[in-house]
Write a protein that holds these residues in place. Structure first.
Motif, PDB file in Angstrom:
ATOM      1  N   TYR A 303     -33.362  25.353 -12.614  1.00  0.00           N
ATOM      2  CA  TYR A 303     -34.279  26.490 -12.736  1.00  0.00           C
ATOM      3  C   TYR A 303     -33.563  27.774 -12.339  1.00  0.00           C
ATOM      4  O   TYR A 303     -33.659  28.799 -13.040  1.00  0.00           O
ATOM      5  CB  TYR A 303     -35.501  26.267 -11.845  1.00  0.00           C
ATOM      6  CG  TYR A 303     -36.666  27.175 -12.174  1.00  0.00           C
ATOM      7  CD1 TYR A 303     -37.693  26.741 -13.004  1.00  0.00           C
ATOM      8  CD2 TYR A 303     -36.738  28.467 -11.664  1.00  0.00           C
ATOM      9  CE1 TYR A 303     -38.761  27.562 -13.314  1.00  0.00           C
ATOM     10  CE2 TYR A 303     -37.794  29.305 -11.968  1.00  0.00           C
ATOM     11  CZ  TYR A 303     -38.809  28.852 -12.798  1.00  0.00           C
ATOM     12  OH  TYR A 303     -39.865  29.688 -13.114  1.00  0.00           O
ATOM     13  N   GLN A 306     -31.106  29.055 -14.923  1.00  0.00           N
ATOM     14  CA  GLN A 306     -31.771  29.726 -16.026  1.00  0.00           C
ATOM     15  C   GLN A 306     -32.320  31.082 -15.603  1.00  0.00           C
ATOM     16  O   GLN A 306     -32.353  32.024 -16.402  1.00  0.00           O
ATOM     17  CB  GLN A 306     -32.893  28.838 -16.572  1.00  0.00           C
ATOM     18  CG  GLN A 306     -33.331  29.167 -17.993  1.00  0.00           C
ATOM     19  CD  GLN A 306     -32.215  28.993 -19.011  1.00  0.00           C
ATOM     20  OE1 GLN A 306     -31.184  28.392 -18.732  1.00  0.00           O
ATOM     21  NE2 GLN A 306     -32.416  29.530 -20.200  1.00  0.00           N
ATOM     22  N   THR A 359     -38.836  20.374 -19.161  1.00  0.00           N
ATOM     23  CA  THR A 359     -39.365  21.716 -18.934  1.00  0.00           C
ATOM     24  C   THR A 359     -40.886  21.665 -18.942  1.00  0.00           C
ATOM     25  O   THR A 359     -41.488  20.974 -19.761  1.00  0.00           O
ATOM     26  CB  THR A 359     -38.901  22.695 -20.025  1.00  0.00           C
ATOM     27  OG1 THR A 359     -37.474  22.694 -20.084  1.00  0.00           O
ATOM     28  CG2 THR A 359     -39.393  24.108 -19.731  1.00  0.00           C
ATOM     29  N   VAL A 368     -42.601  29.451 -17.427  1.00  0.00           N
ATOM     30  CA  VAL A 368     -41.928  28.182 -17.135  1.00  0.00           C
ATOM     31  C   VAL A 368     -42.151  27.900 -15.655  1.00  0.00           C
ATOM     32  O   VAL A 368     -41.646  28.621 -14.793  1.00  0.00           O
ATOM     33  CB  VAL A 368     -40.425  28.256 -17.448  1.00  0.00           C
ATOM     34  CG1 VAL A 368     -39.740  26.946 -17.062  1.00  0.00           C
ATOM     35  CG2 VAL A 368     -40.206  28.552 -18.929  1.00  0.00           C
ATOM     36  N   MET A 371     -38.472  23.028 -14.073  1.00  0.00           N
ATOM     37  CA  MET A 371     -37.403  22.643 -14.996  1.00  0.00           C
ATOM     38  C   MET A 371     -36.405  21.750 -14.268  1.00  0.00           C
ATOM     39  O   MET A 371     -35.984  22.050 -13.151  1.00  0.00           O
ATOM     40  CB  MET A 371     -36.690  23.889 -15.537  1.00  0.00           C
ATOM     41  CG  MET A 371     -35.518  23.608 -16.467  1.00  0.00           C
ATOM     42  SD  MET A 371     -34.734  25.133 -17.067  1.00  0.00           S
ATOM     43  CE  MET A 371     -35.963  25.687 -18.266  1.00  0.00           C
ATOM     44  N   ALA A 387     -32.074  20.681 -19.838  1.00  0.00           N
ATOM     45  CA  ALA A 387     -33.397  21.144 -20.274  1.00  0.00           C
ATOM     46  C   ALA A 387     -33.293  22.202 -21.362  1.00  0.00           C
ATOM     47  O   ALA A 387     -34.244  22.412 -22.109  1.00  0.00           O
ATOM     48  CB  ALA A 387     -34.186  21.689 -19.091  1.00  0.00           C
ATOM     49  N   GLU A 498     -37.154  23.148 -23.402  1.00  0.00           N
ATOM     50  CA  GLU A 498     -37.823  24.421 -23.130  1.00  0.00           C
ATOM     51  C   GLU A 498     -38.491  24.947 -24.397  1.00  0.00           C
ATOM     52  O   GLU A 498     -39.647  25.383 -24.373  1.00  0.00           O
ATOM     53  CB  GLU A 498     -36.825  25.444 -22.600  1.00  0.00           C
ATOM     54  CG  GLU A 498     -37.481  26.775 -22.242  1.00  0.00           C
ATOM     55  CD  GLU A 498     -36.469  27.841 -21.834  1.00  0.00           C
ATOM     56  OE1 GLU A 498     -36.776  28.641 -20.943  1.00  0.00           O
ATOM     57  OE2 GLU A 498     -35.376  27.856 -22.426  1.00  0.00           O
TER      58      GLU A 498
END
Length: 768
Positions: A303, A306, A359, A368, A371, A387, A498
Motif C-alpha cells: 500500500y 503505491q 486490492t 483503495v 492492498m 496487486a 486494482e
C-alpha cells in the motif's frame, strides 16, 4: 539732441560689440540627460515598488517556530482515521547539539553552502549578485547559490519544495523569515538546525544519522575526507551516495575540500591528503534501519509503495517535502488481509512461494482501502507489488467486463438470452476453443453460461458485440490497452487486481466508474492542503449493472456455480471466478487440472475485492496451481469479505425502473424494459436444449440473430446438454493469449520472472 547725420546703431552692430559668452548645451546632451533622469526615476520607483511588494508578501508569510526548525523534514503517512502509519526518512534520527558538531564539519558546510554566513543577516545581497554572475559565467561549479544557509533552513522547515511553488512570493517570504530567524537565533544554533535537518539520501535526515548510516559511527570519529563528503551531500544526496555513485561522490567531496582551502579553513596539503583517501574508505556494508513503524512495515508495504508512486505522479518530493499525506487505508481491513494470506489460520497454502495480490476498493468513491502485494516476502521493503502487476491473465473474470456487460449495454441481452455452447473455431484459424470439460451443452441461457463460466458462449457473445464496442465498454471502466484486443481477450485480460476491483465496483454501485486512488489529502510544509478525490463517470446503464450483478450472484449461490467456495451465508454479494490454464505444449508437464493463475473478484454494495493467486515463475517445475488450490483465491475473498461485511449494513440491490422482472421456467429473470428478447426452439441449433427454459411471449431479439455467423464444427461433436460444471471444476481457457498491453499505463509494474509470451496452443482450457 543728436544730429540727423550721426551713424544709427543697429541690432547687428550691437551684437558685434558684445563679448562672446559660453555656448548653449548641445541638443544631444540634453536628450541623454532627460533619459538618464527617466531611468533613475524608474529605478527608484522599481525599488520602492519592489520593497512594497516584498513587505506585502512578507505580511502573509507563515510562522517559523523552533519546533519546525528542529524537526526532521520527513514525509508522514496517515491512515483513513488520521493515525500515523509511516514516516519516510530517519525516524530514528540522532540529533546532535552544536557543541558536539566538529568544527571541521561546520567549516566545511559554511565553505560549501554560505561563505558569508557569519557576516550576513540571513539574506546576502552580495551573495545573490555573485551567484547570478557565477551562474551566468558557469564558474560556480555548483558550490554557491543565491540562497544563504539560513534561507535554505527556512525553506526546509516551512515551505513546500515542489517546483511549482518556487514563486516570487515564496522567495520574498523565505527571505523575510530568514531575516527573522537570523535575528532570533545565534549562528551556532542556525547551523545546528541545518546540520540536523538536511536530507542525506536513503531515507536519512541529519548528518549525525548519516554518519551512523554510512560509516557506523558518530561525527566526532570521522576523518576530514569523510566529513567533507557529508558536507557536500545535501545538494544532491542520491547522486552523491558514495556506495551507489562513488565517482560522483568523490568529485563532490574534492570540490568541498577545494572550497575549504579557498576559505583558508584547511591547507592545500591537508586537502591533497584527504583527496588521496578512497571514497569508499570506512563505509559499512550493513546499514542501521532508520524507519519507525517497523511493526506495520510488512503489513502495509504494498500500500505504501503505491502511495509513494501516486505522490510522485502528482509531483511531490517525498524525501525533502515534509509532507503530511492522508490516505484511504483502513488499517483494520489491511491487517486482516495480511493475516489471512500470511498465516495458516485461514487458508492452507501449498508453499511459501505461492503468491497473492489483492486490492479492496470502496465502490461508492473509488478509495483503495487495502492492498496486499505478496505473502511471505521477508524483510524486503517496497518489493514487487503483485496487486498492480498487469502481466498475468485475468482469465474468466474478464467475461462480465468484455463479453456480457457490453452485450446487455449495447445489444439489450436479457439474463435468459439464448447463447450457444457448441463447437467453435476462431475465425481465420484452425484453433479450437474448448470448455473445461471438453464438452458442449448446446444452447443455454446467458445466466447459466456465466455462473458455470462456459467459454464458448462468452466468446460467441463477444463476437456479436464486436471488439470495438467491447473496447469502448472497457475504456469506460478505466482500462486502455497498448494493442488491439482480440476475441481471446474475452476470457482473459492483462489487468491488475486494482483495476479489476475498481471495474467490478461499477457493477456494485449501479454503473458509475471511479478511478481507484489511495491519497485523499496532502498538506505541504507551508500548511497548504491539497484534497484529492475521484470524479465518478457513468460507465454503463443502471440496468446493465443490476442484471450483471443478479447473474453473478449465482456464481456463488447456484449449485453448479463456479464460485461456491466464496459463498457467505446471508450476505448479498456477487462475483466471478477465473483460472488460466497452461498452453497445450506445456500441459503434459503439470497434473491434469493444473492452472497458472486463479482469480476471484467479488463485491457487495460496500466493498469490491479482487484476489489473484499463483506463482511468480509459473513455468518453473512445481509452480502450478492444482485444481484444489484454485479455491484459495475464493477462500481469501470469503474470509476478508466476511470481516468487511461485519462493519457495514447488509443490503441488497434495488431493481431499477429500466429493468423488468419476468419468470422463465419458474426462475426469476430480468430484461431491459422494452427489450424482452425471446426464448424459443426456433433460435437454437439444438431442438431440445432450450425446452427446459420455457419462453416469454415477446418478439425475437435482433441481437441474437448473428449467433449463427460464427465458425462451428459438426454438431455431432456436442456432448449432452445436461453436462454441468461442479463447484470444484476448473475454468476453460481459450487458445494461448498473447498480452495485449496493460490495462492502465499508470500501473506498469512487471515481474521479470513472469513469462508473458507463451507458446500458442490449439486446444487450451482455462476458465472458471
Amino acid at each position: 539732441m543728436s544730429s540727423n547725420n550721426s551713424p544709427r546703431e543697429t541690432r547687428m552692430s550691437r551684437n558685434a560689440d558684445r563679448t562672446p559668452g559660453p555656448k548653449r548645451p548641445h541638443t544631444g546632451w540634453r536628450t541623454f540627460r532627460r533619459i538618464l533622469y527617466v531611468v533613475v526615476a524608474i529605478g527608484v520607483f522599481a525599488i520602492l515598488a519592489g520593497a512594497g511588494l516584498f513587505f506585502f508578501y512578507a505580511q502573509s508569510a507563515p510562522k517559523v517556530t523552533q519546533s519546525a526548525l528542529s524537526s526532521d523534514a520527513s514525509t508522514r503517512i496517515y491512515d483513513a482515521n488520521g493515525n500515523v502509519i509511516s514516516r519516510m526518512g530517519a525516524q530514528n534520527r540522532t540529533y546532535v547539539k552544536a557543541k558536539h558538531i566538529p568544527a571541521t564539519l561546520a567549516a566545511a558546510v559554511v565553505s560549501t553552502e554560505d561563505r558569508r554566513f557569519y557576516k550576513n543577516n540571513g539574506v546576502d545581497p552580495i551573495r545573490i549578485v555573485g551567484a547570478a554572475f557565477a551562474n551566468f559565467t558557469g564558474s560556480s561549479l555548483g558550490m554557491q547559490g543565491g540562497s544563504t544557509l539560513t534561507q535554505q533552513l527556512v525553506k526546509l522547515s516551512v515551505f513546500s519544495t515542489a517546483a511549482s511553488d518556487r514563486t516570487l512570493k515564496r522567495k520574498a517570504q523565505e527571505a523575510w523569515l530568514a531575516l527573522k530567524v537570523d535575528h532570533k537565533y545565534s549562528k551556532a544554533k542556525i547551523l545546528e538546525y541545518y546540520i540536523n535537518k538536511v536530507y542525506m539520501g536513503n531515507g536519512v535526515y541529519g548528518m549525525q544519522t548519516a554518519a551512523q548510516y554510512y560509516y557506523g559511527t558518530t561525527l566526532t570519529h570521522l576523518s576530514l575526507a569523510q566529513l567533507a563528503l557529508l558536507a557536500g551531500m545535501p545538494q544532491a544526496p542520491t547522486r552523491y551516495d558514495p556506495t551507489t555513485y562513488p565517482a560522483l561522490a568523490q568529485k563532490r567531496r574534492d570540490l568541498v575540500l577545494d572550497s575549504m582551502v579557498e576559505t583558508k579553513v584547511i591547507t592545500s596539503a591537508q586537502a591533497s591528503q584527504a583527496k588521496a583517501t578512497s571514497i569508499t574508505s570506512g563505509l559499512v556494508k550493513t546499514h542501521k534501519s532508520t524507519s519507525t513503524g517497523v511493526k506495520n512495515t510488512k503489513v502495509i508495504d504494498a500500500y505504501l509503495k503505491q502511495v509513494y508512486a501516486e505522490l510522485k505522479s502528482k509531483g511531490y518530493n517525498t524525501t525533502t517535502g515534509g509532507l503530511k499525506v492522508y490516505t484511504n487505508l483502513d488499517m483494520s481491513a489491511q491487517k486482516k488481509l495480511y493475516n489471512i494470506v500470511n498465516s495458516e489460520n485461514y487458508v492452507s497454502f501449498p508453499s511459501k512461494k505461492f503468491q497473492v495480490g489483492s486490492t479492496i476498493v470502496n465502490p461508492n468513491n473509488g478509495q483503495v482501502v487495502a492492498m496486499i502485494g505478496g505473502r511471505k516476502t521477508g524483510n524486503v521493503t517496497f518489493g514487487l507489488n503483485r496487486a498492480v502487476q498487469t502481466d498475468r491473465s485475468s482469465a474468466s473474470t474478464a467475461k462480465p467486463l468484455m463479453d456480457y456487460g457490453p452485450a446487455i449495454e449495447y445489444l439489450n441481452y436479457p439474463t435468459y438470452e439464448p447463447v450457444k455452447d457448441t463447437a467453435f473455431t476462431y475465425p481465420g484459424t484452425t484453433k479450437n476453443l474448448y470448455d473445461w470439460d471438453r464438452q458442449y451443452q448446446g444452447t443455454i441461457t446467458m445466466r447459466k453460461a456465466l455462473y458455470e463460466s462456459r467459454n464458448i458462449p462468452a466468446i460467441r457473445t463477444l463476437q456479436n458485440v464486436g471488439i470495438s464496442k467491447a473496447t469502448t465498454f472497457l475504456k469506460g471502466l478505466g482500462m486502455t490497452f497498448d494493442k488491439t484486443l482480440t476475441l481471446q481477450n474475452g476470457i482473459g485480460l492483462y489487468i491488475s487486481t486494482e483495476q479489476e476491483a475498481a471495474a467490478y465496483a461499477a457493477f456494485a454501485n449501479g454503473g458509475t466508474y471511479y478511478k481507484p486512488y489511495l491519497v485523499s489529502k496532502v498538506v505541504t510544509q507551508d500548511g497548504k492542503a491539497h484534497n484529492y478525490s475521484s470524479q465518478g463517470k457513468r460507465a454503463m446503464s443502471a440496468a446493465t449493472a443490476f442484471m450483471l450483478t443478479d447473474m453473478m450472484k449465482d456464481v456463488m449461490t447456484n449449485e453448479n456455480g463456479s464460485g461456491r467456495s466464496a459463498a457467505i451465508s446471508g450476505l448479498y454479494q456477487a462475483g466471478k471466478t477465473g483460472t488460466d490454464s497452461y498452453p497445450d505444449d506445456y500441459a503434459d508437464k503439470v497434473p491434469d487440472g493444473a492452472t497458472m493463475d486463479s482469480w476471484f473478484t467479488g463485491y457487495t454494495k460496500n466493498y469490491a475485492v479482487s484476489v489473484w493467486t499463483g506463482y511468480d515463475k509459473q513455468f518453473q517445475t512445481g509452480h502450478y496451481v492444482s485444481e484444489t488450490e484454485t479455491k484459495i483465491a475464493q477462500e481469501i475473498y470469503k474470509y476478508e469479505m466476511t470481516y468487511l461485511a461485519s462493519k457495514k449494513v447488509n443490503s441488497d440491490w434495488t431493481q431499477p425502473s429500466t429493468v423488468t422482472k419476468t419468470t422463465v421456467n419458474n426462475n426469476t429473470e430480468y430484461y431491459v424494459t422494452g427489450h424482452p428478447g425471446t426464448v424459443s426452439d426456433a433460435t437454437t441449433t439444438d431442438s431440445t436444449s432450450m425446452s427446459q427454459y420455457g419462453s416469454t411471449n415477446t418478439t425475437s431479439s435482433s441481437a441474437y440473430s448473428s449467433n449463427n455467423q460464427v465458425t462451428t464444427s459438426s454438431s455431432s461433436a456436442r456432448a449432452s446438454s445436461s453436462t454441468t460444471e461442479s463447484s470444484t471444476s476448473k475454468e476453460s481457457s481459450s487458445t494461448e493469449q498473447t498480452p495485449s498491453g496493460n490495462g492502465n499505463d499508470d500501473n506498469t509494474t512487471t515481474d521479470s520472472s513472469s513469462a508473458k509470451n507463451t507458446t500458442q496452443n490449439d486446444n487450451a482450457s482455462s476458465g472458471n
